[in-house]
Design a protein around this motif. Structure first.
Motif, short mmCIF file in Angstrom:
data_model
loop_
_atom_site.label_atom_id
_atom_site.label_comp_id
_atom_site.label_asym_id
_atom_site.label_seq_id
_atom_site.Cartn_x
_atom_site.Cartn_y
_atom_site.Cartn_z
N LEU A 21 0.83 -1.21 0.00
CA LEU A 21 0.00 0.00 0.00
C LEU A 21 0.87 1.25 0.00
O LEU A 21 2.08 1.21 0.20
CB LEU A 21 -0.92 0.00 1.21
N ALA A 22 0.23 2.41 -0.21
CA ALA A 22 0.92 3.70 -0.21
C ALA A 22 2.09 3.72 -1.18
O ALA A 22 3.16 4.26 -0.87
CB ALA A 22 1.36 4.08 1.20
N GLY A 23 1.90 3.10 -2.34
CA GLY A 23 2.96 3.08 -3.34
C GLY A 23 4.23 2.43 -2.84
O GLY A 23 5.33 2.76 -3.29
N VAL A 58 -4.89 11.17 -1.32
CA VAL A 58 -6.05 10.80 -0.51
C VAL A 58 -6.41 9.33 -0.68
O VAL A 58 -6.79 8.65 0.29
CB VAL A 58 -7.25 11.70 -0.89
N GLN A 59 -6.31 8.82 -1.91
CA GLN A 59 -6.67 7.42 -2.15
C GLN A 59 -5.76 6.49 -1.35
O GLN A 59 -6.23 5.47 -0.81
CB GLN A 59 -6.57 7.11 -3.65
N GLU A 60 -4.47 6.81 -1.27
CA GLU A 60 -3.56 5.98 -0.50
C GLU A 60 -3.86 6.07 0.99
O GLU A 60 -3.75 5.07 1.71
CB GLU A 60 -2.12 6.36 -0.80
N VAL A 61 -4.23 7.25 1.46
CA VAL A 61 -4.63 7.39 2.87
C VAL A 61 -5.82 6.49 3.17
O VAL A 61 -5.83 5.74 4.15
CB VAL A 61 -4.97 8.86 3.20
N ALA A 63 -6.88 3.86 1.61
CA ALA A 63 -6.55 2.43 1.52
C ALA A 63 -5.85 1.95 2.79
O ALA A 63 -6.13 0.85 3.28
CB ALA A 63 -5.68 2.18 0.30
N VAL A 64 -4.94 2.76 3.33
CA VAL A 64 -4.25 2.38 4.55
C VAL A 64 -5.21 2.35 5.74
O VAL A 64 -5.14 1.45 6.59
CB VAL A 64 -3.06 3.32 4.82
N VAL A 65 -6.11 3.32 5.81
CA VAL A 65 -7.09 3.36 6.89
C VAL A 65 -7.94 2.09 6.87
O VAL A 65 -8.15 1.43 7.91
CB VAL A 65 -7.97 4.62 6.80
N ARG A 66 -8.45 1.71 5.70
CA ARG A 66 -9.29 0.52 5.60
C ARG A 66 -8.50 -0.74 5.96
O ARG A 66 -8.99 -1.62 6.67
CB ARG A 66 -9.86 0.39 4.19
N ALA A 67 -7.27 -0.82 5.46
CA ALA A 67 -6.46 -2.01 5.72
C ALA A 67 -6.08 -2.11 7.19
O ALA A 67 -6.06 -3.21 7.76
CB ALA A 67 -5.20 -1.96 4.85
N SER A 99 4.10 13.58 5.33
CA SER A 99 5.06 14.45 4.67
C SER A 99 5.06 14.35 3.15
O SER A 99 5.53 15.25 2.46
CB SER A 99 6.47 14.16 5.20
N GLY A 100 4.53 13.24 2.60
CA GLY A 100 4.51 13.09 1.15
C GLY A 100 3.38 13.81 0.47
O GLY A 100 3.34 13.87 -0.77
N MET A 101 2.45 14.39 1.25
CA MET A 101 1.31 15.09 0.66
C MET A 101 1.53 16.59 0.80
O MET A 101 1.26 17.18 1.86
CB MET A 101 0.01 14.65 1.34
#
Length: 465
Positions: A21-23, A58-61, A63-67, A99-101
Motif C-alpha cells: 500500500l501507499a505506493g 487521498v486514495q492511498e490514505v 486504503a491504509v485506513v481501511r487495511a 510528509s509526502g502530501m
C-alpha cells in the motif's frame, strides 16, 4: 486518559497485510527503513509503531485506513512530529506520516489558502507574502500546518486576531470507514466545530485544510536582549506591562542559555540571556510608544523596527531541524511580583538549572481570551500567560532536564488553575483540561459518533465512549 476499548485485535493486529500500500511506502519493524521512518522531528521520542505509512494522496490514505481497520490496528496521523512526545503505546497502530502530501494554493482575491497535510509553514508564508497577505503561523518554521492549526495555533498576531484554528474555513479528512469528508460551516458543521481545537487526529486523517489569510504586509517586530542577571528587573517590568498591553501587541519573555559553538551568532554564543521578542500591529510611532517602558531598561540589543511580515516566521530563533528536546508547560492566570521572584529563583542565573532552551512566558489575553464568533471547540485560551520550560534530552541528561522543567512548572502552580493548552503539552495529560466542560462533553459525543471503535489515535486523545 485514553480510550477504554480497543479495536478488535488490539496490539495483536497483523501489519503484514499493509505491504504494497501507499505506493510501497509501508515500513514494518525489521525493515531496513523502519528506524528512519519512525523518527520524528522530536528526536528524544522513541516511537515504535506496528507499521509506518507514507501516503502520497487521498486514495492511498483511505486504503491504509481501511487495511489497518481490517487488520485490527489503529491509525495515528502525524505531521512533522513536534508534539510526538505525548503519544502512548503505538505497538498496535500504524503511524501515518503525511510528509509526502504537499501543495499550496493561494487565492489572493478571497484571501484564502488551501494546504495539503504534509506542508510546513515556509512555503505558505512566503507565497502569501507575495500577495501582501499573512498566515497565522507559529514561532517555529518547520511545524506542521495541520497539527498547529487544528490544535489552536498561537501566532505573533494572536492577541489581535485570535487562535489560528478560528481562521480555518474548511477541513478535508478521511474518516474511519475510509470516506473522504469535507467539513465546513455548511457541510458536517459538528465535525467542523470539533476539529478546530479538538485536533484532526481525533476524528480522522486530515488531508487538507483551508484558512483565511490576513492583509498584513509588515509589522513592527524584533527583540530586546539583556544578560540573564538582569532577569528580575526585566521580568518585574514585562509581566505587568504584558497584562495591560493593547491587543496590537503579542510578545514572549524568555530565559535562554546558548552553548559556545560556532553555529550560534556571536552576540549570543556561550551566553545566558533574557530575550523579549514579538510583534506590534500598529504604525511606528504607536508601536514605539507601546514598547517605551521596556526600552527604558536599556537592553544590550534592540532589533525592533518595521519588517516584512514573512520575517516573523524566524523571529523566535526556534531550531529548524530535528531536535532532541522536551519540556513541560502550563497556562497561568496571573503573574504577580511573587511569581516574578519565584521564576527568577528557579530559572534565573543563580538557579543551578541545567535547562538549555530555558524558561518562557508567552503573552496571552486580548483576542485569545475572548470567544471568537463562530469558533470551534477551542474558542479561547483560559489563561493570561503560557509558561513553557524546555531543554535538551540527550542520554543521561534527559532525566535532569525533565526534573528541571517540572521544578519550574511546579513553582508556578500557585498561579494556575490546572488548565492546559495541549499544543504545548509534551506529556500525556488529561485532555479535558484543554477545554471548558460543555465543549469537552460535545467533543466526547462527536468523537464517538465519528469514530465509534476508536480507530484513530491522537497524541492527546479524546476518548470514544
Amino acid at each position: 486518559m485514553t480510550s477504554e476499548t480497543m479495536l478488535p485485535g488490539g496490539a495483536g493486529g497483523d501489519p503484514s497485510s499493509l505491504r504494497g500500500l501507499a505506493g510501497g511506502g509501508i515500513h514494518l519493524p525489521g525493515d531496513d527503513e523502519y528506524d528512519r521512518a519512525r523518527t520524528t522531528w522530536a528526536l528524544a521520542v522513541d516511537l515504535r509503531p506496528a507499521a509506518v505509512a507514507f501516503p502520497h494522496d487521498v486514495q492511498e490514505v483511505a486504503a491504509v485506513v481501511r487495511a489497518a481497520a481490517a487488520a485490527g490496528l489503529r491509525v495515528a496521523p502525524l505531521g512533522s512530529g513536534h508534539n510526538a512526545h505525548a503519544f502512548g503505546d503505538l505497538s498496535g497502530s500504524v503511524l501515518m506520516r503525511m510528509s509526502g502530501m504537499t501543495g499550496v494554493e493561494i487565492d489572493p482575491d478571497a484571501r484564502r489558502a488551501r494546504v495539503q497535510a504534509g506542508e510546513l509553514w515556509p512555503t505558505i508564508v512566503e507565497e502569501a507574502a507575495r500577495h501582501g497577505l499573512a498566515a497565522l503561523h507559529g514561532s517555529s518554521p518547520d511545524t506542521g500546518v495541520i497539527g498547529y492549526s487544528l490544535g489552536g495555533g498561537v501566532s505573533w498576531y494572536a492577541r489581535s486576531l485570535g487562535l489560528a484554528a478560528n481562521s480555518v474555513t474548511a477541513v478535508e479528512l478521511v474518516t474511519a470507514d475510509g470516506s473522504l469528508v469535507r467539513a465546513d460551516a455548511r457541510h458536517e458543521p459538528e465535525l467542523f466545530w470539533a476539529v478546530r481545537g479538538g485536533g484532526g487526529a481525533n476524528f480522522g486523517v486530515v488531508t487538507a485544510i483551508e484558512f483565511t489569510l490576513h492583509p498584513i504586509e509588515t509589522a513592527y517586530a524584533g527583540m530586546l536582549v539583556w544578560d540573564l542577571r538582569d532577569a528580575h528587573r526585566v521580568l518585574s517590568r514585562w509581566a505587568p506591562w504584558a497584562a495591560e498591553a493593547p491587543d496590537a501587541v503579542t510578545t514572549s519573555y524568555r530565559h535562554l542559555r546558548f552553548p559556545p559553538i560556532p553555529e550560534i551568532p556571536e552576540p549570543f554564543r556561550g551566553r545566558d540571556l533574557v530575550v523579549i521578542d514579538g510583534a506590534v500591529l500598529a504604525d511606528d510611532a504607536e508601536a514605539e510608544r507601546f514598547l517605551a517602558p521596556l526600552r527604558e531598561l536599556s537592553p544590550e540589543i534592540d532589533t525592533f523596527g518595521r519588517v516584512p511580515a514573512a520575517s516573523l516566521m524566524r523571529l523566535h530563533m526556534d531550531p529548524e531541524q530535528p531536535t532532541p528536546g522536551g519540556g513541560r508547560s502550563s497556562l497561568l492566570d496571573e503573574f504577580p511580583q511573587a511569581a516574578v521572584d519565584r521564576l527568577v529563583e528557579v530559572a534565573g542565573a543563580d538557579s543551578g538549572s541545567s535547562l538549555f532552551l530555558g524558561a518562557e512566558l508567552r503573552q496571552l489575553g486580548g483576542a485569545l481570551g475572548r470567544p471568537h464568533p463562530g469558533a470551534g471547540a477551542l474558542a479561547k485560551l483560559d489563561g493570561r500567560y503560557q509558561l513553557i520550560a524546555g531543554g535538551m534530552m540527550v542520554g543521561e541528561s534527559a532525566k535532569q532536564t525533565i526534573a528541571d522543567c517540572e521544578r519550574v512548572v511546579d513553582a508556578m502552580a500557585p498561579y494556575s488553575r490546572g488548565r492546559q493548552y495541549l499544543n504545548f503539552q509534551e506529556e500525556p495529560v488529561d485532555p479535558s483540561t484543554g477545554f471548558d466542560t460543555s465543549a469537552w462533553q460535545e467533543l466526547l459525543r462527536i468523537r464517538t459518533a465519528v469514530d465509534p471503535d476508536g480507530l484513530f489515535q491522537a497524541n492527546h486523545e479524546i476518548p470514544h465512549r
